[in-house]
Structure formats: structure tokens, C-alpha cells
Motif scaffolding. Sequence first.
Motif, PDB file in Angstrom:
ATOM      1  N   ASP A   1      -7.552  -0.235 -15.739  1.00  0.00           N
ATOM      2  CA  ASP A   1      -8.088   1.076 -16.111  1.00  0.00           C
ATOM      3  C   ASP A   1      -7.011   2.144 -15.936  1.00  0.00           C
ATOM      4  O   ASP A   1      -7.223   3.178 -15.305  1.00  0.00           O
ATOM      5  CB  ASP A   1      -9.318   1.426 -15.258  1.00  0.00           C
ATOM      6  CG  ASP A   1      -9.997   2.703 -15.734  1.00  0.00           C
ATOM      7  OD1 ASP A   1      -9.854   3.036 -16.922  1.00  0.00           O
ATOM      8  OD2 ASP A   1     -10.639   3.378 -14.900  1.00  0.00           O
TER       9      ASP A   1
ATOM     10  N   LYS B   1       0.313   4.160 -14.324  1.00  0.00           N
ATOM     11  CA  LYS B   1      -0.661   4.467 -13.275  1.00  0.00           C
ATOM     12  C   LYS B   1      -1.927   3.650 -13.495  1.00  0.00           C
ATOM     13  O   LYS B   1      -2.333   3.428 -14.633  1.00  0.00           O
ATOM     14  CB  LYS B   1      -1.000   5.958 -13.276  1.00  0.00           C
ATOM     15  CG  LYS B   1       0.161   6.858 -12.919  1.00  0.00           C
ATOM     16  CD  LYS B   1      -0.240   8.323 -12.905  1.00  0.00           C
ATOM     17  CE  LYS B   1       0.924   9.214 -12.519  1.00  0.00           C
ATOM     18  NZ  LYS B   1       0.545  10.666 -12.516  1.00  0.00           N
TER      19      LYS B   1
ATOM     20  N   LYS C   1       0.814  -1.209   0.000  1.00  0.00           N
ATOM     21  CA  LYS C   1       0.000   0.000   0.000  1.00  0.00           C
ATOM     22  C   LYS C   1       0.849   1.262   0.000  1.00  0.00           C
ATOM     23  O   LYS C   1       0.554   2.237  -0.714  1.00  0.00           O
ATOM     24  CB  LYS C   1      -0.940   0.006   1.208  1.00  0.00           C
ATOM     25  CG  LYS C   1      -1.925   1.169   1.220  1.00  0.00           C
ATOM     26  CD  LYS C   1      -2.919   1.042   2.362  1.00  0.00           C
ATOM     27  CE  LYS C   1      -3.945   2.166   2.324  1.00  0.00           C
ATOM     28  NZ  LYS C   1      -4.952   2.038   3.406  1.00  0.00           N
TER      29      LYS C   1
ATOM     30  N   ASN D   1      -6.099   3.026 -12.107  1.00  0.00           N
ATOM     31  CA  ASN D   1      -7.239   3.594 -11.372  1.00  0.00           C
ATOM     32  C   ASN D   1      -8.059   2.537 -10.631  1.00  0.00           C
ATOM     33  O   ASN D   1      -8.830   2.872  -9.730  1.00  0.00           O
ATOM     34  CB  ASN D   1      -8.155   4.344 -12.346  1.00  0.00           C
ATOM     35  CG  ASN D   1      -7.490   5.572 -12.924  1.00  0.00           C
ATOM     36  OD1 ASN D   1      -6.909   6.379 -12.200  1.00  0.00           O
ATOM     37  ND2 ASN D   1      -7.542   5.714 -14.241  1.00  0.00           N
ATOM     38  N   LYS D   2      -7.894   1.255 -11.003  1.00  0.00           N
ATOM     39  CA  LYS D   2      -8.696   0.197 -10.388  1.00  0.00           C
ATOM     40  C   LYS D   2      -7.802  -0.952  -9.917  1.00  0.00           C
ATOM     41  O   LYS D   2      -7.682  -1.989 -10.564  1.00  0.00           O
ATOM     42  CB  LYS D   2      -9.734  -0.328 -11.384  1.00  0.00           C
ATOM     43  CG  LYS D   2     -10.804   0.695 -11.742  1.00  0.00           C
ATOM     44  CD  LYS D   2     -11.835   0.097 -12.692  1.00  0.00           C
ATOM     45  CE  LYS D   2     -12.928   1.110 -13.023  1.00  0.00           C
ATOM     46  NZ  LYS D   2     -13.931   0.549 -13.971  1.00  0.00           N
TER      47      LYS D   2
ATOM     48  N   SER E   1      -8.427  -2.817  -7.652  1.00  0.00           N
ATOM     49  CA  SER E   1      -9.291  -3.951  -7.294  1.00  0.00           C
ATOM     50  C   SER E   1      -9.287  -5.025  -8.385  1.00  0.00           C
ATOM     51  O   SER E   1      -9.712  -6.162  -8.151  1.00  0.00           O
ATOM     52  CB  SER E   1     -10.721  -3.465  -7.051  1.00  0.00           C
ATOM     53  OG  SER E   1     -11.233  -2.828  -8.214  1.00  0.00           O
TER      54      SER E   1
ATOM     55  N   GLY F   1      -0.099   1.228  -3.700  1.00  0.00           N
ATOM     56  CA  GLY F   1      -1.233   2.148  -3.631  1.00  0.00           C
ATOM     57  C   GLY F   1      -2.432   1.530  -2.954  1.00  0.00           C
ATOM     58  O   GLY F   1      -2.353   0.458  -2.353  1.00  0.00           O
ATOM     59  N   ASP F   2      -3.556   2.222  -3.073  1.00  0.00           N
ATOM     60  CA  ASP F   2      -4.818   1.765  -2.467  1.00  0.00           C
ATOM     61  C   ASP F   2      -5.256   0.454  -3.112  1.00  0.00           C
ATOM     62  O   ASP F   2      -5.367   0.354  -4.335  1.00  0.00           O
ATOM     63  CB  ASP F   2      -5.888   2.839  -2.689  1.00  0.00           C
ATOM     64  CG  ASP F   2      -7.168   2.564  -1.923  1.00  0.00           C
ATOM     65  OD1 ASP F   2      -7.425   1.394  -1.587  1.00  0.00           O
ATOM     66  OD2 ASP F   2      -7.908   3.526  -1.670  1.00  0.00           O
ATOM     67  N   GLU F   3      -5.522  -0.556  -2.276  1.00  0.00           N
ATOM     68  CA  GLU F   3      -5.886  -1.877  -2.799  1.00  0.00           C
ATOM     69  C   GLU F   3      -7.100  -1.855  -3.707  1.00  0.00           C
ATOM     70  O   GLU F   3      -7.229  -2.670  -4.627  1.00  0.00           O
ATOM     71  CB  GLU F   3      -6.158  -2.865  -1.644  1.00  0.00           C
ATOM     72  CG  GLU F   3      -4.920  -3.244  -0.844  1.00  0.00           C
ATOM     73  CD  GLU F   3      -4.718  -2.314   0.342  1.00  0.00           C
ATOM     74  OE1 GLU F   3      -5.250  -1.184   0.307  1.00  0.00           O
ATOM     75  OE2 GLU F   3      -4.025  -2.716   1.301  1.00  0.00           O
ATOM     76  N   LYS F   4      -8.025  -0.906  -3.481  1.00  0.00           N
ATOM     77  CA  LYS F   4      -9.247  -0.853  -4.280  1.00  0.00           C
ATOM     78  C   LYS F   4      -9.379   0.439  -5.092  1.00  0.00           C
ATOM     79  O   LYS F   4     -10.354   0.624  -5.804  1.00  0.00           O
ATOM     80  CB  LYS F   4     -10.470  -1.009  -3.374  1.00  0.00           C
ATOM     81  CG  LYS F   4     -10.539  -2.368  -2.689  1.00  0.00           C
ATOM     82  CD  LYS F   4     -11.813  -2.506  -1.873  1.00  0.00           C
ATOM     83  CE  LYS F   4     -11.902  -3.880  -1.208  1.00  0.00           C
ATOM     84  NZ  LYS F   4     -13.147  -4.044  -0.409  1.00  0.00           N
ATOM     85  N   GLY F   5      -8.379   1.298  -4.956  1.00  0.00           N
ATOM     86  CA  GLY F   5      -8.452   2.578  -5.667  1.00  0.00           C
ATOM     87  C   GLY F   5      -7.364   2.735  -6.707  1.00  0.00           C
ATOM     88  O   GLY F   5      -7.155   1.855  -7.540  1.00  0.00           O
ATOM     89  N   ALA F   6      -6.652   3.858  -6.642  1.00  0.00           N
ATOM     90  CA  ALA F   6      -5.618   4.166  -7.627  1.00  0.00           C
ATOM     91  C   ALA F   6      -4.238   3.825  -7.089  1.00  0.00           C
ATOM     92  O   ALA F   6      -4.026   3.728  -5.875  1.00  0.00           O
ATOM     93  CB  ALA F   6      -5.691   5.638  -8.006  1.00  0.00           C
TER      94      ALA F   6
END
Length: 418
Positions: A379, A392, A324, A394-395, A397, A350-355
Amino acid sequence: MREYSAMAFQCQKRCYMKEFETLVVSCAPAELKITVNGKKEILKGFNVILEDTLLFPEGGGQPDDRGFINDIPVLRVTRHGLEAIHFVQSPLEPLSRVQVKIDWERRFDHMQQHSGQHLITAIADLMFGFKTTSWELGRQRSFIELDTPSVTGEQVEALEVAVNEKIREHIPVNVRVVSVDDPEVEKVRSRGLPDDHAGPVRIIDIVGIDANMCCGTHVSNLSHLQVIKILGTDKGKKNKTNLIFLAGNRVLKYAEKSYTVEKSLTSILKNGPEEHIEAVDKLQKSVKLLQKNNLNLLRDLALLTAKSFRNDPNKGKLLVLHRKDGDNEFMNIIANEVSAEVVLAFLTVGDEKGAGLFLLTGQVDAVEALGSKVAQILDGKGAGKRGRYQGKANKMSKRPEVEALLWQHMSTLDRKEE
């Protein structure tokens, strides 16, 4: 109809009038281009011309007024020759009598800023010989472009003191309307009339200080400016300097906002306003030290993670890892350390479910075949060469889907080897 040769608009003759009755001359279908949240939109409506108007059409560096015609909102007022064009979204009957109302808060704000600009311009010229080449009435603060490469802090302070002294002297601001060929036109300060100017010339006279041609709305006395605050300067174009200022109610709002921030900082920092700068400086230094230590720890962790993978007797040819609070350097250190041990390494932070960020590294053919597919699943966008594809996402997840794709590729390779 108005006698244009002898009159200006009602808004220019009686700047303090808030409501009056007039006649609709014409109403024609029209469109208005606007920008909402960064997106351009087109509104359908009508262009209305009135016999006279209380709403100022944009010009002379001053934005247009807002208001109502028979409770119908006026969304834009522009000048076309001798006419003021009002854009509304409901039709109005030609030759009907209508009531025009002004958005007084907006109007008076513009009056204060515009008269404030005239005063600052005049005093800057008188005191230092700085000529104003243009100005802009902004939504929050206004700018005067001075024809000088620099203005010192001492000059700014002296200028602010001088203009506020004039405000306290309760000096009248008179407005005169004269014909274009009047000899007085040649005697007043001006950057020249615009090419499309039509009708009479208005002269704004700050008694004993300045006389200037101007089409805008103004206060009738400098005392109505209340106060002027010069916030500072910044570099302009072509060896010019922008002077940033507030006038009247904007100064009060600025003080209120600053005090609210001051109270919040006092509560957060647990000290008085005079100690805020020192406290924030200490916090910044502490944050920089922590960031440096965190980067060092991340580098060490990356090396340990790679070493642990290399020493695992059950390791395969595919490495999938997510952290993370990592960064690009964290991923690249691991990729460098395990490059000889794997066919593919899929690393993300990064965020596991975000960006977040991703890196796909390994055999050149495999990375070239899978890199863009990985970015699409996440994405995101990326680029790569020589066995590395990163970018980069965005998803995050969707990482399991990427892992499934990579395992499928590994299985295909295994079957080919058999």
C-alpha cells in the motif's frame, strides 16, 4: 421595510445590542459550500432576508457574525447590495416576526480586533508615515499590511507603547452615518468605497486621532480594547510588511496559553523560566550529536550486515531484511555491498506493522517486473531504474506477502535454468 438611504443595519448602528425583534422579508431555498476537515461539503438550507438585522454581513476585512433567528442557528451572513442574506437550515415564514440573537463572544472579539486595527493604522501613519494597504481579521491573530519594505524592532516597540497609551486615555469612538454626497466623506481617511457599495456611508471617528470610512462593528471607547500586543512582523508582498497583532481578550488568552506552556516547560526541564532557552539549546545540541552518532552506527551496522551475508556459506540468491530504526542510507549501503551476491534483495525499515520505507534491488529485469507489485502489496508508492525500486509503504505488515512473491519469482527462475 428599512429606509436604506437614511439607515445602516441595526448591527452597525448599535454594535453592543445582543438581541432584538424584526420581520422576515423573504425565505428561499439555497445551498452553502463549507469546508470540514479539509473536505468541501454542500449544505442545503434557506437564504433569509430580514427587515433589519443584528448580524453583521462579512465586509471591510471583518468576518460575518454568528447567531440565531428564533433559536435557528445562522451559519453565514453575506451582503448583496442593500440586503443581508442569512443562511439557515430551517425555513422561516415570510412576514412573521422573529427574535434575532447574537453570538456575543464572537461579535465583541471582532469589535476589539477591528477597532484595534483602526488605532494601530492611525498611529503607525502619524508616527512613521506607514500607510495601511489591507488587513485581515484572523481566527487567532490579525495582520495589517503596511506599505513599507521593513519595520524595525524599535518602531514596533514604540508603536505598541503609543497605542496602549491611547487606550488608557479612555478616548471615545463615535460612529456617524452620512450620505455618499456629504462633503465630510472627502475629508476622512479611506481606500475608496467598494464597487458594489450601496446606501449611506459610515464614518468611524476615534476622537482626535482618526476618522475613517468603515462598514464594520467597533467598540464605543478605546478603553474597551483593554490592551494591544504587537507580536512582530513578517515580509509581505511587493515590498510591504505584515504587522501581526492581538487586541483585548485575545491578549489575555495568549498570556494564559503562554503561562501554561511555561509551567509545563518548568516541570519538564526542571528549571526556572529564565533558564528555558539555555536548557532547550543544550538539549538540541545533544540531540544533534546523538543523531550524528546514530547515523554513524547505522552505517557501520549496514556494512557489518552486508559482510555477514556475504560470508554466510548457506546464503541464497534472495536477501530479505527489515530493521525498525533504519533509513534509506542504511538500505542503500547494504544493497551496494551485496549487489554481486544476490538476484534480489528486499530491504525495509520502519514500523513492522505500520508505515516505513522499502527498497527492492537486484537484476534489472526482475526489479522491473516486481517493483510496482511490491509497492501495491505494501500500500505504498515508489519509483526506480537500473535495478533499484524504492519508495514509501503504509502497510509493513504485508511484508510476508512480498517475500512469498519474491520466492515464487526465484522458483520460476530456477525451473527455467533446469
